[in-house]
Scaffold this motif. Sequence first.
Motif, PDB file in Angstrom:
ATOM      1  N   THR A   1       9.883  21.706   4.137  1.00 25.75           N
ATOM      2  CA  THR A   1       9.921  22.551   2.938  1.00 25.75           C
ATOM      3  C   THR A   1      11.352  22.674   2.429  1.00 25.75           C
ATOM      4  OG1 THR A   1       8.140  23.773   3.971  1.00 25.75           O
ATOM      5  CG2 THR A   1       9.161  24.764   2.023  1.00 25.75           C
TER       6      THR A   1
ATOM      7  N   TYR B   1       3.985  28.666   3.730  1.00 23.44           N
ATOM      8  CA  TYR B   1       3.466  27.294   3.564  1.00 23.44           C
ATOM      9  C   TYR B   1       2.919  26.789   4.879  1.00 23.44           C
ATOM     10  CZ  TYR B   1       6.334  27.552  -0.603  1.00 23.44           C
ATOM     11  OH  TYR B   1       6.882  27.938  -1.772  1.00 23.44           O
TER      12      TYR B   1
ATOM     13  N   ASN C   1       8.726  27.871   6.992  1.00 28.07           N
ATOM     14  CA  ASN C   1       7.417  28.035   6.370  1.00 28.07           C
ATOM     15  C   ASN C   1       7.198  29.461   5.882  1.00 28.07           C
ATOM     16  OD1 ASN C   1       7.131  29.372   8.735  1.00 28.07           O
ATOM     17  ND2 ASN C   1       5.628  27.967   9.637  1.00 28.07           N
TER      18      ASN C   1
ATOM     19  N   THR D   1      10.746  26.301  -3.425  1.00 27.10           N
ATOM     20  CA  THR D   1       9.571  26.295  -4.297  1.00 27.10           C
ATOM     21  C   THR D   1      10.005  25.987  -5.714  1.00 27.10           C
ATOM     22  OG1 THR D   1       9.904  28.669  -4.515  1.00 27.10           O
ATOM     23  CG2 THR D   1       8.177  27.965  -3.017  1.00 27.10           C
TER      24      THR D   1
ATOM     25  N   ASN E   1       5.067  26.337  -6.240  1.00 27.87           N
ATOM     26  CA  ASN E   1       4.611  25.242  -5.380  1.00 27.87           C
ATOM     27  C   ASN E   1       5.716  24.823  -4.428  1.00 27.87           C
ATOM     28  OD1 ASN E   1       2.079  25.092  -6.621  1.00 27.87           O
ATOM     29  ND2 ASN E   1       2.962  23.887  -8.298  1.00 27.87           N
ATOM     30  N   ARG E   2       5.296  24.368  -3.283  1.00 29.98           N
ATOM     31  CA  ARG E   2       6.267  23.963  -2.262  1.00 29.98           C
ATOM     32  C   ARG E   2       6.957  22.670  -2.673  1.00 29.98           C
ATOM     33  NH1 ARG E   2       5.263  20.397   2.349  1.00 29.98           N
ATOM     34  NH2 ARG E   2       6.789  20.753   4.014  1.00 29.98           N
TER      35      ARG E   2
ATOM     36  N   LYS F   1       6.580  33.498   0.221  1.00 31.57           N
ATOM     37  CA  LYS F   1       5.406  32.605   0.264  1.00 31.57           C
ATOM     38  C   LYS F   1       5.350  31.877   1.611  1.00 31.57           C
ATOM     39  CE  LYS F   1       2.989  29.638  -3.007  1.00 31.57           C
ATOM     40  NZ  LYS F   1       1.820  30.496  -3.111  1.00 31.57           N
TER      41      LYS F   1
ATOM     42  N   PRO G   1       1.814  23.238   5.498  1.00 34.16           N
ATOM     43  CA  PRO G   1       1.535  21.890   4.960  1.00 34.16           C
ATOM     44  C   PRO G   1       0.481  21.189   5.823  1.00 34.16           C
ATOM     45  CG  PRO G   1       3.865  22.152   5.532  1.00 34.16           C
ATOM     46  CD  PRO G   1       3.159  23.356   6.048  1.00 34.16           C
TER      47      PRO G   1
END
Lengths: 609, 295
Positions: A312, A505, A336, A315, A320-321, A503, A507
């Motif tokens: 990561t 994430y 994350n 954003t 969005n990542r 946020k 993945p």
Amino acid sequence: MTFIVRQLSRTSEGREIVRTARHEADSIAIGRDASSEIHLADLAVELHHAQVKMQTGGELEIDSTCGLPFEIEGRSALQARIDPAVGAELRFGGHRIGVSAEDGAAVLTVERVEALSDASEAKEEIGLFTLKGLLPGRRPVAWSLIGAVLLIFLIWPIFTYATSHGVAKRSPGFHADRMWSSGPLSIAHKSLMNNCQACHVNKFEAVRDTACMTCHKDDAHAHADPARIALAKEPPGIGGRIKGLFQTAFNHPAGRCVDCHTEHEGAGRMPPTAQAFCTDCHGSLNTRLTDTKLKNADDFGTDHPEFMPAVTAGTDARGNRLYRRVSFNAHPVDNNGLKFPHAIHLARGGSIARMAQTMKADQGFGDSLACKDCHTPTADGTRFRPVEMERNCGMCHSLAFDRIGGTFRTLRHGDPAQVVADLRAFYRSTGPDRPISLGGMARRRPGDYAAAETSQDYVAGARAYGGQAEEAVQAVFSRGGACFDCHVVTPTGNGSAPFHIGKVYQPDRYMKKGWFDHNAHRSEACTSCHAADRSKAATDLLLPDLASCRTCHVGESGSRLKPVKTPVESSCAMCHDYHIDAGAPWLARQKVDRTKGHAQGRGTLASAR
Amino acid sequence: MASEAPRRAMQTGRIRSDGAHDGFLRHNNFQWLKVAGSVSLLAILAYLLIDVQPRPNGGSWYGYILGTVGAGLIVWLTLLGLRKRTMTPGAWSLKAWTSAHVYLGLSLIVIGTLHTGFQFGWNVHTLAYVLMMFVIVSGIFGVSAYATLPRAMSANRDEMTEAQMLESLRAIDRQLHEAAQPLELRQAELVRSSLEQDPFGGSLWQRLSGNYPDCETRAAQAAVRTENAYKPKLGNDPLEKVDALLSRKEAMLARVRRHLRLKALLEIWLYVHVPLTFALLAALFAHIISVFFYW
């Protein structure tokens, strides 16, 4: 009465010898007995076979005297009348007796017409001792076989080709060009078994890509720009040049789909492509494509670049990542957005393990937590579903803040504004717990100070109760609070939503160019690749690097840099796809199918493949 | 091979290892066995070393090489049929050619099988292969027949020619015919059935097995002997003479039939080998055309 008996015989040259005898008698005998007037040395004739009588009027009557017939004009008879003037032919065994008249006498001409034995028959002695006649001759058989083979296996199929040229789908049933098939088609093309012309469009023309593209418009997209592919190719060696000459001479161009996707190799799945096909370009790609960002890869066992997981990198404007591919050599970390120490949760002792033991019956935990308690595989087994607060963390981490009867009210996970609102509402609509000494309707007597004080305190507390909401909100979003323990919390200064949760994430793929299938590694323990039991921070990227994979995986032909106990030979196709898309590589899917024993689709294109 | 020719030309007369006849199998100290063996070994080694993907088949570059060599060999082997009609001595003698034919033909087993890549099916390609194997197997049968049967044949013939065998049968038949004249019909019928049966008759199977269950001579001889058994031997009974003659005929027939059987075994393989060779050539043609037709 006169009988003239003429015995005819032939010399070996074929000259006739006639012996004539006259008999003056009313009747003469025919038989094998030497005393007979007509002596027939013939074993088919009786000793006294027949009698020839001269009747008045010159007719001859022939009577069998032994009960055995003779032949007259081909008919079998025991008695016959003949007018010698008209003539007739009699036959006794192997002898022929011609009857005629000559000067009032009956002439009987006797001739042997059959050899006395089969062996003495005039036969062609050449070939008598051979198989001639017992078997059809070699030449006619050879010619008829040539004709049959060419007719059935060449002309008939060509006729089939000619009559079905341009037909999309032939009628079911047998078509002669099936006899030309060099082997069964793979599962994917099994339905084309009866339609040779689907791929073999024109006679004496190798299968062209256009034939493939009639069905594979969507899934057979280009690997790369054709011009760059042409540039990337390794120049052919001597063998390759000779092969090229032949391919040109026989109108068999290289670089067609069928170069890799070979058919008629047997039923089952189409075999994957050899590694050489990739390494011909990628083994020394940078020498030809000088501007390429790709690193050379020649063999997984000995020459493969270090993995570059997509970590990561923040954003974008829409939240969005963004990711960045960083080589393991640079020790990448992956933020994350969570605070989660794996090591504590997986510890075999301590408070978490103790708590897990108490919840064995509820959640099916073991003596301590294991990976599977929180990580659930996806349906296809390739990867894992994202961890969810309610389903996974919530097993132990409760967000309950109030209890009404037997029901707990919980803070809304994933919606900080709702959490704030819920807490404020809670404090607005409820009061502090009513002291038990404040009896219901009992009248207070003057002088009961303690009760009065309690009452005043309660009223004051109730009046100020709503103000405690902000403290509670602060507490939840700060260190030690329910949110802060796992999330990155930033104050916003905004009244209605005073805190912002970073946020998170999760993945689903870190390896964007390669492919990893957990299903294929079920026999391994998680920790043999993921050192989660030693990870104290959520930012640790718990992925295995190249060296880790190489502890089992070696090159296609078994090449390796270090000793490997149980080597798994891995060609490029095991992790990489030529027609790159979101699905698993062809070879990986095949392997999984083999172990599972059933076919597995590939999304919406399953039917087309 | 090429260097052999001048050296052999300088030799006066043939050099023999032990004065024995040098057959086509031993020709030039098994020269062609060595050649064919090396070719086969080379083909097997290459097959093992070349990793054809996804699996060995006739359509790989090595498969095409094997196929071309195999097809060329098949055509050349067929040419023996032409070559044998002109006999020549020397390095390229017919014997040398035959020797090469045998050993190179055997090497086709290896070359042809490797060319298939062990992929078989109900198709024209496997048809050609199967026909080829039939031709080779019949050839092996032929070679083994030539190696073993002539010895048995000359032992059986006892220096009689075929013409003499035939003449001897005819002489016995004439005497039988003569001797049977005084006999009553029933007995005469027995003799006649023996006389009228074709000694060269019988089915192909009877030829090859030497087993003639419906031999009239044997039946006649048995019947006559039964009649004679209890009669005093006076020496003037025509049946005695017939009995003796039938025994002689039977012995002669046995020899002729052994001869016929051995000869049939010597010939039968060619009735398979030659027609199937042409069937093979046709199938080979269809195989090659079909491969390029549906390229």
